[in-house]
Design a protein around this motif. Structure first.
Motif, PDB file in Angstrom:
ATOM      1  N   ARG A 143      35.389  67.260  45.063  1.00 45.30           N
ATOM      2  CA  ARG A 143      35.024  66.127  45.922  1.00 45.30           C
ATOM      3  C   ARG A 143      35.056  66.495  47.395  1.00 45.30           C
ATOM      4  N   LEU A 146      31.834  67.823  49.038  1.00 46.26           N
ATOM      5  CA  LEU A 146      30.620  67.016  49.160  1.00 46.26           C
ATOM      6  C   LEU A 146      30.293  66.804  50.631  1.00 46.26           C
ATOM      7  N   CYS A 152      22.845  72.873  46.186  1.00 49.64           N
ATOM      8  CA  CYS A 152      23.537  72.910  44.899  1.00 49.64           C
ATOM      9  C   CYS A 152      22.516  73.050  43.778  1.00 49.64           C
ATOM     10  N   THR A 154      21.584  71.018  40.082  1.00 51.30           N
ATOM     11  CA  THR A 154      21.846  69.753  39.397  1.00 51.30           C
ATOM     12  C   THR A 154      21.284  69.788  37.981  1.00 51.30           C
ATOM     13  N   ILE A 167      21.907  67.800  48.619  1.00 47.15           N
ATOM     14  CA  ILE A 167      22.520  66.470  48.686  1.00 47.15           C
ATOM     15  C   ILE A 167      21.995  65.715  49.898  1.00 47.15           C
ATOM     16  N   TYR A 170      26.089  60.800  49.730  1.00 51.52           N
ATOM     17  CA  TYR A 170      27.119  60.829  48.701  1.00 51.52           C
ATOM     18  C   TYR A 170      28.019  59.607  48.849  1.00 51.52           C
ATOM     19  N   ASP A 175      31.840  58.399  43.302  1.00 51.45           N
ATOM     20  CA  ASP A 175      31.788  59.819  42.950  1.00 51.45           C
ATOM     21  C   ASP A 175      30.390  60.217  42.481  1.00 51.45           C
ATOM     22  N   THR A 176      29.389  59.765  43.227  1.00 50.31           N
ATOM     23  CA  THR A 176      27.996  60.075  42.919  1.00 50.31           C
ATOM     24  C   THR A 176      27.290  60.572  44.174  1.00 50.31           C
ATOM     25  N   VAL A 177      26.129  61.169  43.979  1.00 49.00           N
ATOM     26  CA  VAL A 177      25.327  61.674  45.091  1.00 49.00           C
ATOM     27  C   VAL A 177      23.862  61.327  44.859  1.00 49.00           C
ATOM     28  N   ARG A 193      28.863  63.397  40.093  1.00 44.29           N
ATOM     29  CA  ARG A 193      29.229  64.709  40.628  1.00 44.29           C
ATOM     30  C   ARG A 193      29.408  65.738  39.519  1.00 44.29           C
ATOM     31  N   LEU A 196      26.745  68.401  39.063  1.00 41.73           N
ATOM     32  CA  LEU A 196      26.463  69.323  40.156  1.00 41.73           C
ATOM     33  C   LEU A 196      27.214  70.635  39.963  1.00 41.73           C
TER      34      LEU A 196
END
Length: 479
Positions: A143, A146, A152, A154, A167, A170, A175-177, A193, A196
Motif C-alpha cells: 500500500r 501506491l 506496474c 495489472t 496508476i 488510487y 484499496d483500489t486503483v 490492489r 497489481l
C-alpha cells in the motif's frame, strides 16, 4: 477516487534508509556506499530502483551499491521511480498507406491502431511478459508504494492476461486503483490492489508501439460530438477486415490525423468519405486549425495524451452528474413525466436472450452480450443440421470472424439462460457467440433461402447500431 499529494520522495528516502540498514546486516564485511557518491569498485551502475532476484526478494540494493552476480542468479530490477512509458513513432511514415489492425475504438476522433509490421514483435513481447508473471507469485505492490503515475503490471481476469499499466488514481480506503493500459489505450477503474505487480525495468523500458488516431478532415454532421449510430457504423465497417491507414499529420497531443481504409469483398472503403456519404459527417479543414486547438495540459504544461485526457474528462462529467443528481421531493415527482424520471428500458430488467420462432418447430436465438446483439453457435447448428459447432467455428475463421466464448464462471447469467435453450442432450462447457455479419455470411454461404431470416438479421443489426433496447422486448413473427 481519493487523490493524495505526491509522497514518493518521502517513501523513497525511507526505503533507502531501510535498504542501507538491510545491507549492513546482510553484508557486515562490506561497507555500504553513500547515496549519490561513486562506488569504490568497478561494479555495474544500478539506477535508483529496487532489485529483485529471480525467485523472490532475496537481495535489495540501492543506486551505486555493490551487486554480486552469479551464474545461477539473475538480478531483476523493478521500476519504482519512472513516471511514464516511451512511445515509438519515429519509424512511422506520413502520407504513406500502411497495413494496420484496429486495437480499440472510442469514436472517430479517438481510436487506436497498431501497424501490421509490429504485430509479430509485440505478440512475442507480450507472451514473454505473461509467461514471466504467470511463473511467479511475488512482486506484489504494498500500500505504501501506491502513487499517481506508478508503472506496474495489472492482471485482467476477463482476458486472463497481464497488461502493462500506469496508476492514474488510487483509493487507500477501498484499496483500489484506476489504471491506464498503455498497450491497449484504455483504462479500468476500481481495480483491487491484489491484481497489481511491480513491473520489471526491462519491461517498462520497451516503447509503446500504438498509434492514437482520429479521422482527418471530417466533423460530426450535427453538433460537436459523435452519436452512437455513427460509432456503431464505424465499428461495423472496420470489424473483421483488413484495414490500411494513411497518417497525414501529427497533432501536439501526439494524435495522428489519418485516412482509414477497410478492404471488403465488394469494395475498398475510405472510412472518412464513407461517413460523409452516409450523412453522418461533413468535411472540414481540421489540420490547419489544429494549431489553434485548446488541449488539456499535463503537470508539465504540455498537451496531455488524448486518451488520458478522455479519462479525466469522463471523471469530471461523472462528478458533475453526481452533483446535479439531487433528490426530488414528493411534490416535484408529480410534475415530472415517467419517461424523464426513470429509464424506459432498464438494462438490469432486460432479458439476456431473445427467441424468434421461424416456424412451428424451429427457433432463432439472439444473445445480449454487452451492447452487442449476437447469435449462439448452437442456434445455427439446429437450423443447419449439417454444421456442428466446430465446423461453424472453422467457417467463421475462414470468413475472418472470431467468436466470443462464454462460460459459467465468466458470464453466469447469460450462460445459464442460453444453457436452458440448448436442445442437445449434453451440456457444453463453453458457448460460442457470433456477430450478425458473421451469421449472415455463413447463411449465404450455405445457401439458406429463408428470406425472412435475413430480414430479421437486418432488424437486429439496425437495433444494435441505434442501441435500441426495445429490440429485446418486441415480439417478431416470421412468415
Amino acid at each position: 477516487m481519493h487523490r493524495n499529494p505526491s509522497h514518493g520522495t518521502q517513501l523513497l528516502r525511507r526505503f533507502l534508509q531501510q535498504a542501507e540498514s538491510y545491507n549492513r546486516c546482510m553484508f557486515p564485511k562490506t561497507s555500504s556506499t553513500p547515496i549519490n557518491k561513486p562506488a569504490k569498485h568497478g561494479d555495474d551502475y544500478i539506477t535508483e530502483q529496487i532489485l529483485f532476484c529471480q525467485n523472490g526478494i532475496d537481495q535489495m540494493n540501492i543506486r551505486n551499491s555493490s551487486v554480486k552476480k552469479t551464474s545461477n542468479e539473475e538480478v531483476l530490477i523493478a521500476d519504482v521511480t519512472s513516471n511514464g512509458y516511451k512511445y515509438e513513432t519515429s519509424s512511422l511514415k506520413l502520407n504513406v498507406i500502411q497495413q494496420c489492425c484496429i486495437v480499440s475504438i472510442i469514436s472517430p476522433y479517438a481510436f487506436t491502431i497498431q501497424l501490421t509490421r509490429d504485430l509479430v514483435e509485440c505478440d512475442a513481447f507480450f507472451k514473454t511478459v505473461n509467461d514471466y508473471y504467470n511463473s511467479i507469485d511475488d512482486l506484489h505492490i504494498p500500500r505504501e508504494y501506491l502513487r499517481k503515475n506508478l508503472l506496474c503490471v495489472t492482471w485482467d481476469p476477463t482476458a486472463s492476461a497481464w497488461n502493462r499499466s500506469q496508476i492514474m488514481e488510487y483509493d487507500l480506503v477501498d484499496d483500489t486503483v484506476n489504471v491506464f493500459f498503455v498497450d491497449l489505450n484504455s483504462w479500468e477503474e476500481h481495480v483491487p490492489r491484489s491484481r497489481l505487480r511491480f513491473i520489471l525495468t526491462k519491461y517498462s523500458k520497451r516503447p509503446v508501439r500504438l498509434l492514437t488516431c482520429r479521422l482527418a478532415a471530417i466533423t460530426p454532421l450535427n453538433g460537436h460530438e459523435w452519436n452512437n449510430v455513427v460509432l456503431k457504423t464505424f465499428q461495423n465497417v472496420v470489424d473483421n477486415c483488413q484495414c490500411d491507414v494513411e497518417p497525414l499529420y501529427k497533432g501536439r497531443d501526439n494524435t495522428f490525423y489519418v485516412n482509414l481504409f477497410a478492404a471488403h469483398d465488394e469494395a475498398y472503403v475510405c472510412i472518412n468519405d464513407f461517413l460523409i456519404h452516409c450523412k453522418m459527417a461533413r468535411p472540414i479543414d481540421d489540420i490547419s486549425k489544429e494549431k489553434n486547438q485548446v488541449y488539456v495540459l499535463d503537470e508539465h504544461g504540455q498537451p496531455m495524451h488524448s486518451m488520458i485526457a478522455l479519462y479525466w474528462k469522463a471523471g469530471e462529467t461523472m462528478r458533475e452528474n453526481e452533483i446535479c443528481a439531487k433528490p426530488i421531493n414528493v411534490d416535484q415527482r408529480s410534475s415530472i413525466s415517467s419517461d424523464s424520471s426513470q429509464t424506459k428500458y432498464s438494462l438490469s430488467n432486460l432479458p439476456l436472450t431473445k427467441i424468434v420462432m421461424i416456424n412451428s418447430y424451429e427457433q432463432f436465438i439472439f444473445a445480449r452480450y454487452n451492447s452487442y446483439i449476437m447469435i449462439p453457435g448452437f442456434t445455427i447448428s439446429n437450423l443447419l443440421n449439417e454444421l456442428d459447432d466446430e465446423k461453424i467455428k472453422r467457417f467463421a475463421n475462414k470468413l475472418g470472424f472470431k467468436p466470443i466464448t462464454i462460460e459459467l464462471f465468466s458470464h453466469p447469467g447469460l450462460y445459464s439462460q442460453l444453457l436452458k435453450l440448448v436442445t442437445k442432450s449434453f451440456t457444453p462447457s463453453q458457448i460460442h457467440l457470433y456477430s450478425i455479419d458473421c451469421i449472415r455470411k455463413l447463411l449465404q454461404m450455405c445457401e439458406c433461402t429463408h428470406e425472412n431470416l435475413y430480414e430479421l438479421l437486418d432488424r437486429a443489426r439496425l437495433a444494435e447500431a441505434k442501441d435500441d433496447l426495445s429490440f429485446w422486448e418486441k415480439s417478431y413473427k416470421l412468415q
